[in-house]
Design an enzyme around this catalytic site. Structure first.
Site, PDB file in Angstrom:
ATOM      1  N   LYS A 129      -4.823  -6.725   1.573  1.00 14.72           N
ATOM      2  CA  LYS A 129      -4.220  -6.374   2.857  1.00 14.72           C
ATOM      3  C   LYS A 129      -5.248  -6.546   3.973  1.00 14.72           C
ATOM      4  O   LYS A 129      -6.396  -6.121   3.837  1.00 14.72           O
ATOM      5  CB  LYS A 129      -3.736  -4.927   2.778  1.00 14.72           C
ATOM      6  CG  LYS A 129      -2.990  -4.408   3.987  1.00 14.72           C
ATOM      7  CD  LYS A 129      -2.573  -2.960   3.714  1.00 14.72           C
ATOM      8  CE  LYS A 129      -1.757  -2.369   4.852  1.00 14.72           C
ATOM      9  NZ  LYS A 129      -1.355  -0.972   4.543  1.00 14.72           N
ATOM     10  N   SER A 204       3.358  -0.684   5.381  1.00 20.27           N
ATOM     11  CA  SER A 204       2.577  -1.653   6.134  1.00 20.27           C
ATOM     12  C   SER A 204       1.950  -2.739   5.269  1.00 20.27           C
ATOM     13  O   SER A 204       1.420  -3.717   5.789  1.00 20.27           O
ATOM     14  CB  SER A 204       1.478  -0.913   6.902  1.00 20.27           C
ATOM     15  OG  SER A 204       0.608  -0.226   6.029  1.00 20.27           O
ATOM     16  N   SER A 228       3.422   2.950   2.319  1.00 22.47           N
ATOM     17  CA  SER A 228       3.050   1.583   2.674  1.00 22.47           C
ATOM     18  C   SER A 228       2.722   0.688   1.486  1.00 22.47           C
ATOM     19  O   SER A 228       2.636  -0.522   1.644  1.00 22.47           O
ATOM     20  CB  SER A 228       1.858   1.595   3.638  1.00 22.47           C
ATOM     21  OG  SER A 228       2.241   2.117   4.885  1.00 22.47           O
TER      22      SER A 228
END
Length: 528
Positions: A129, A204, A228
């Site tokens: 990420k 996210s 997330s």
């Protein structure tokens, strides 16, 4: 009784209003957004191996690391133009590192066992990420003011994976400042779902979910403060694990947690195959891995299983779709048939206040009385202060550097109290006590991952509180594994959360392995 009827009426009115807005939005969007064609089918069989299997083949010289890394590079180059999941690659460096792995294996005299002990993921590619530091890669967290920031080193979990022999391919998209249900920002744009590109990949850690779900990665690094990891894992048909709080380091990511948020943020693995979750978690946990006793055998027949089909009817949250309730019921029935256990269905009334609990505790000061950093201040990133109302006006004129989701969060923050009400704290304490007593050291709870299957792009703006199905377990600090359990009639992933007691991560991980065998786990998007 009268209050209960009023609440039900209010809930119907709210849902009818949201339904009308979504219908209107659909009518406007349908004119320019026809159903997208599917992804190309996976042609290279190396992409259908788990990370554990791939590492074994590399150690045994049945395949080279260069071949494995090249296979994933080819797949990313094939699907990423359609998904916008990987936002910056390091393919050239990854191939060089893979060549060094192959040379090491040729020269190693200790044999396969020694290599496995020293480098359990030797030669296996993975993705990260973008909010995590990965040396030489951008670290903007989707914030336009940080688009030029390049990481000088690695976040601890990333460094541990590299030390275990894994090779990073690049970084993936996230929501602006990692605080929204959709991975969309002004630096990289929006990420799409590999099963239907009209739909979100989640947030996210949506870039990770999307590239993993498409077959463009096998192991990913995500973070989770409200779901997330688990929401993108659910929407993209993969496995994701939020560990017990405090086990995996949260250092080396932006934005850093502050206030009580430091107790709720978790870093964990996202994987296409359930058997990868435990070894990857063990590596990422580093010196804390011993706390989880991951090497201890788990006899699923000796566990106690519980199922909660919904949160009890929150006014703010959408009702759980019937197909998800039915999928959870099938899981319970399968566990009973396979293991000879009884899955007890429960109602937990405090879950009705999940969003209020999450919102109140996220805004609360830490134990020293220091409040969390304001979201509007994070949006400025040491620059000119962001005024949410003015930013909204700029957004309406197409002049804002921020997404509507981020502006909305900053606006909500203006009216959020920093002190939780006594009622909400009471609900949280009762819920914590109830679940910890219920689960103990041998319990696993089935609970929906989200009220809906993957929503269409921008729809979460109309249902912003639906993340509370995942967010409540960040507040409680319990380990949770999101597990895919088939596909819907539309060909979209179904799934559910497996919740265990504190430090009992191995129970939900073992249950996920069993359910993968029972329901097929990840399904290639082109065949779903």
């Amino acid at each position: 009784m009268a209050r209960s009827r009023f609440e039900r009426l209010l809930a119907r009115l709210l849902r009818a209003s949201v339904g009308f807005l979504l219908t209107l939005f659909e009518m406007l969007a349908s004119r320019r957004c026809a159903r997208s064609p599917g992804l190309p089918a996976i042609s290279n069989p190396l992409l259908l191996l788990s990370g554990v299997q791939l590492a074994r083949k590399i150690r045994r010289k049945e395949v080279t690391s260069v071949e494995a890394v090249q296979a994933y590079i080819d797949r990313i180059q094939e699907v990423n133009p359609l998904l916008n999941a990987v936002v910056k690659d390091r393919f050239s460096a990854a191939l060089q590192e893979a060549a060094q792995v192959d040379q090491l294996i040729e020269e190693e005299g200790g044999g396969e066992e020694v290599l496995e002990e020293r480098f359990p993921l030797l030669g296996v590619p993975f993705t990260v990420k973008e909010s995590f530091a990965l040396q030489g890669m951008p670290n903007s967290a989707g914030l336009l003011a940080r688009r030029a920031v390049i990481s000088a080193g690695d976040a601890p979990p990333v460094a541990l994976l590299k030390r275990a022999g894994a090779i990073p391919l690049g970084v993936s998209n996230c929501s602006e400042l990692c605080m929204w249900l959709e991975s969309h920002n002004r630096v990289y744009g929006s990420t799409s779902n590999p099963y239907d590109r009209r739909r979100i990949a989640g947030g996210s850690s949506g870039g990770e979910g999307s590239i993993l779900g498409s077959g463009g990665s096998v192991i990913g690094v995500g973070s989770d403060v409200g779901g997330s990891i688990r929401m993108p894992a659910f929407f993209n048909g993969i496995f994701g694990h939020k560990p017990t709080t405090g086990v995996v380091s949260n250092e080396g990511q932006f934005p850093p947690a502050s206030g009580l948020q430091q107790d709720f943020l978790c870093t964990g693995p996202m994987c296409r195959y359930a058997e990868d979750l435990l070894p990857v978690l063990s590596i990422m946990a580093g010196p804390n891995a011993h706390k989880l006793h991951l090497s201890s055998e788990v006899d699923l027949r000796k566990l106690r299983f519980f199922s909660v089909p919904h949160d009890g009817g929150s006014l703010l949250v959408s009702p759980v779709e019937q197909q998800l309730i039915q999928a959870q019921r099938k899981v319970a029935e399968r566990l009973e048939a396979d293991l000879g256990v009884k899955v007890q269905e429960l109602r937990v009334p405090q879950l009705k206040y999940s969003f209020q609990i999450w919102g109140a505790l996220m805004a609360a000061p830490d134990r020293d009385g220091k409040p969390p950093k304001a979201f509007a201040e994070l949006m400025a990133d040491h620059g000119r202060k962001v005024w949410p109302v003015w930013e909204f006006v700029k957004w309406m004129l197409g002049l804002s550097s921020h997404t509507m989701a981020a502006i909305g969060l900053a606006l909500a923050e203006m009216v959020q109290s920093s002190q939780p009400s006594r009622f909400i704290l009471q609900q949280k304490d009762e819920l914590q006590r109830h679940l910890e007593e219920l689960l103990g050291e041998d319990g696993v709870l089935l609970y929906p991952s989200h009220p809906h299957i993957a929503p269409k792009h921008h729809h979460p703006l109309f249902t912003p509180f639906n993340f509370s199905y995942t967010g409540i377990f960040n507040i409680l600090g319990l380990p949770v594994t999101q597990c895919p359990v088939g596909v819907s009639e539309e060909g979209l992933p179904l799934g559910l959360q497996l919740v265990a007691g504190r430090l009992q991560d191995r129970l939900s991980l073992a249950t996920a392995v069993h359910l993968e065998r029972a329901f097929g786990g990840w399904r290639e998007p082109s065949t779903a």
